[in-house]
Design a protein around this motif. Structure first.
Motif, short mmCIF file in Angstrom:
data_model
loop_
_atom_site.label_atom_id
_atom_site.label_comp_id
_atom_site.label_asym_id
_atom_site.label_seq_id
_atom_site.Cartn_x
_atom_site.Cartn_y
_atom_site.Cartn_z
N SER A 90 -42.67 -45.18 -25.70
CA SER A 90 -42.26 -46.41 -26.36
C SER A 90 -43.37 -46.67 -27.36
CB SER A 90 -42.16 -47.57 -25.35
OG SER A 90 -41.78 -48.76 -26.00
N GLY A 91 -43.11 -46.32 -28.61
CA GLY A 91 -44.17 -46.37 -29.60
C GLY A 91 -43.63 -46.51 -31.02
N ALA A 92 -44.52 -46.36 -31.97
CA ALA A 92 -44.17 -46.55 -33.37
C ALA A 92 -43.38 -45.35 -33.92
CB ALA A 92 -45.43 -46.75 -34.20
N TYR A 93 -42.35 -45.66 -34.68
CA TYR A 93 -41.50 -44.61 -35.26
C TYR A 93 -42.29 -43.60 -36.07
CZ TYR A 93 -38.73 -42.27 -38.79
OH TYR A 93 -38.22 -41.30 -39.63
N GLU A 94 -43.30 -44.08 -36.82
CA GLU A 94 -43.99 -43.16 -37.74
C GLU A 94 -44.68 -41.99 -37.04
OE1 GLU A 94 -47.05 -46.58 -37.23
OE2 GLU A 94 -44.90 -46.47 -37.65
N HIS A 95 -44.89 -42.11 -35.73
CA HIS A 95 -45.49 -40.99 -35.00
C HIS A 95 -44.59 -39.74 -35.07
CE1 HIS A 95 -48.98 -43.03 -33.53
NE2 HIS A 95 -48.29 -43.91 -32.84
N PHE A 105 -41.83 -31.43 -32.90
CA PHE A 105 -40.62 -32.19 -33.19
C PHE A 105 -40.26 -33.19 -32.11
CE2 PHE A 105 -40.61 -28.57 -35.95
CZ PHE A 105 -40.08 -29.07 -37.14
N PHE A 106 -40.29 -34.45 -32.51
CA PHE A 106 -39.94 -35.58 -31.65
C PHE A 106 -38.85 -36.39 -32.34
CE2 PHE A 106 -43.70 -34.26 -29.61
CZ PHE A 106 -43.91 -34.98 -28.44
N GLN A 107 -38.06 -37.09 -31.54
CA GLN A 107 -36.94 -37.83 -32.12
C GLN A 107 -36.85 -39.24 -31.52
OE1 GLN A 107 -32.83 -36.34 -31.35
NE2 GLN A 107 -32.68 -36.17 -33.59
N ALA A 108 -36.76 -40.23 -32.41
CA ALA A 108 -36.53 -41.61 -31.97
C ALA A 108 -35.04 -41.78 -31.70
CB ALA A 108 -36.98 -42.58 -33.07
N PHE A 109 -34.70 -42.48 -30.60
CA PHE A 109 -33.27 -42.61 -30.30
C PHE A 109 -32.80 -44.04 -30.03
CE2 PHE A 109 -35.49 -41.33 -26.41
CZ PHE A 109 -35.00 -42.22 -25.46
N VAL A 110 -33.70 -45.02 -30.07
CA VAL A 110 -33.28 -46.42 -30.07
C VAL A 110 -34.43 -47.26 -30.60
CG1 VAL A 110 -33.97 -46.83 -27.65
CG2 VAL A 110 -32.23 -48.30 -28.72
N LEU A 111 -34.11 -48.17 -31.51
CA LEU A 111 -35.13 -48.98 -32.18
C LEU A 111 -35.34 -50.30 -31.45
CD1 LEU A 111 -36.83 -48.89 -34.88
CD2 LEU A 111 -35.06 -50.38 -35.85
N GLN A 112 -36.61 -50.69 -31.30
CA GLN A 112 -36.94 -51.98 -30.69
C GLN A 112 -37.39 -53.00 -31.73
OE1 GLN A 112 -39.26 -51.73 -26.85
NE2 GLN A 112 -39.40 -49.58 -27.42
N GLY A 113 -38.00 -52.52 -32.81
CA GLY A 113 -38.53 -53.43 -33.82
C GLY A 113 -38.21 -53.00 -35.23
N ARG A 114 -37.83 -53.95 -36.09
CA ARG A 114 -37.51 -53.62 -37.48
C ARG A 114 -38.60 -54.06 -38.45
NH1 ARG A 114 -32.54 -57.77 -38.88
NH2 ARG A 114 -33.39 -59.63 -37.88
N LEU A 327 -36.59 -35.81 -42.53
CA LEU A 327 -36.44 -37.10 -41.86
C LEU A 327 -35.26 -37.14 -40.90
CD1 LEU A 327 -37.27 -39.59 -44.77
CD2 LEU A 327 -38.66 -39.09 -42.76
N ALA A 328 -34.21 -36.40 -41.20
CA ALA A 328 -33.02 -36.39 -40.35
C ALA A 328 -33.35 -35.92 -38.93
CB ALA A 328 -31.94 -35.51 -40.95
N LYS A 329 -34.43 -35.16 -38.79
CA LYS A 329 -34.82 -34.65 -37.47
C LYS A 329 -35.73 -35.62 -36.71
CE LYS A 329 -34.35 -29.74 -38.61
NZ LYS A 329 -35.05 -28.46 -38.80
N THR A 330 -36.15 -36.70 -37.37
CA THR A 330 -37.09 -37.62 -36.72
C THR A 330 -36.40 -38.73 -35.94
OG1 THR A 330 -37.24 -39.05 -38.68
CG2 THR A 330 -38.85 -37.24 -38.49
N TYR A 331 -35.09 -38.89 -36.13
CA TYR A 331 -34.39 -39.96 -35.41
C TYR A 331 -32.90 -39.65 -35.32
CZ TYR A 331 -32.21 -41.78 -39.70
OH TYR A 331 -31.44 -41.91 -40.83
#
Length: 345
Positions: A90-95, A105-114, A327-331
């Protein structure tokens, strides 16, 4: 009469027999029911959706047994996932961008903060005569942990003022009482941190805010566009191998986000652990009011958000080449979309 009761009982048993397999089948679909989540500074509002989903039993409702390990900052939480001692961060998307630049390769799959919810302030005691970014040269700046999103925002602010990260010293101070103490005792000259810490320092006159991403407007001014912040992300392999588990995690977070949309101050106070209030309920709630709009509403990463994040990082980090990042691979928004539909978030 007895015959009728027997029939009813038999019918009830038959109905249960039909219903039970569905319940168990739903739970059995989870590739992994015990999930460990690493977080860097769980008491911060940055991770409030995670806390809400945990405290209100939304993870359990999805058949998950979640163990949350709290670290001093996002960079350390990430190390736990990279090292294999935690499944999800549970961390910052930019990581996810920084990691891809290192061929991980890591992927974000649900956003908590905009919005990053991070403010940068200078000590009114150590830097009483502050006039601009150049005054920070050679100074000590407190961040949650070196390499964390608080560090990233500080780097961005420095670079726009003509300074490099190497022109200052970054000190890890966490996101709770230790951060307050470090600034007030003069151990650091400036601080890049989240709420409730920053509002507490601001209201007591301990800091002068020089950059603020706690609101959507402030984020737009600092980053030039929408900036995805806290999220759940994991190694891409984990997401691919555990789609139902990731869906369950996304469901719990999105349900928490929906709850937060209508929650009042009293609801928040009753739900978060007492220690998160840092001894001052009124200031905690004042902080919540300040960052409320920056909390995600439906778990979806905004379309332009990843590009905003990449441009920001590439502007000061020479190791990140914008044209080399996919970028498509990051989330992925697939899980959040399904959760949004289910909970009408």
């Amino acid at each position: 009469m007895l015959h009728r009761r027997t029939l009813i009982s038999a019918s009830a048993v038959a109905a249960a027999a039909i219903a039970l397999p569905r319940v168990f089948a739903q739970q059995a679909k989870l590739e992994k029911s015990k999930v460990s989540i690493a977080v860097g500074g769980k008491a911060a509002f940055y991770y409030l959706p995670l806390t809400i989903s945990e405290q209100l039993g939304y993870f359990k409702a999805e058949g998950l047994e979640v163990e949350i390990s709290d670290f001093a900052g996002g960079a350390r939480a990430l190390q736990a996932v990279v090292g294999g001692s935690a499944d999800v961060c549970s961390g910052a998307y930019e990581h996810t961008i920084n990691l891809q630049a290192k061929n991980q390769f890591f992927q974000a799959f649900v956003l908590q903060g905009r919005a990053p919810q991070i403010a940068v302030g200078v000590s009114t005691k150590n830097l009483a005569g502050y006039t601009g970014i150049q005054d920070l040269k050679g100074k000590k700046i407190g961040v949650s942990a070196p390499g964390s999103s608080t560090n990233m925002v500080a780097n961005l602010v420095l670079s726009r003022g003509g300074l490099k990260a190497s022109d200052v010293s970054f000190i890890g101070v966490g996101v709770a009482a230790g951060a307050l103490t470090a600034l007030r005792s003069g151990q650091i000259d400036a601080i890049s941190n989240t709420d409730p810490v920053m509002t507490m320092l601001e209201q007591k006159g301990d800091v002068k805010i020089i950059s603020d991403t706690r609101t959507l407007k402030g984020t737009e001014q600092v980053f030039g566009g929408p900036m995805p912040a806290a999220c759940l992300y994991a190694p891409t392999d984990f997401v691919l191998k555990h789609p139902n588990t990731c869906q369950a995690l996304a469901n719990a977070i999105v349900r928490g986000l929906k709850w937060l949309q209508t929650a009042g101050p009293g609801d928040i106070i009753k739900t978060v652990p007492e220690t998160y209030l840092l001894g001052d309920r009124a200031l905690y709630l004042a902080s919540f009011d300040k960052v409320r709009e920056s909390i995600a509403t439906d778990g979806l990463v905004p379309a332009e958000g990843p590009k905003t994040a990449l441009n920001a990082i590439a502007s000061f980090d020479t190791a990140v080449k914008a044209d080399k990042i996919d970028l498509a691979k990051t989330y992925t928004n697939d899980f959040a979309k399904r959760a949004k539909d289910r909970f009408k978030a």
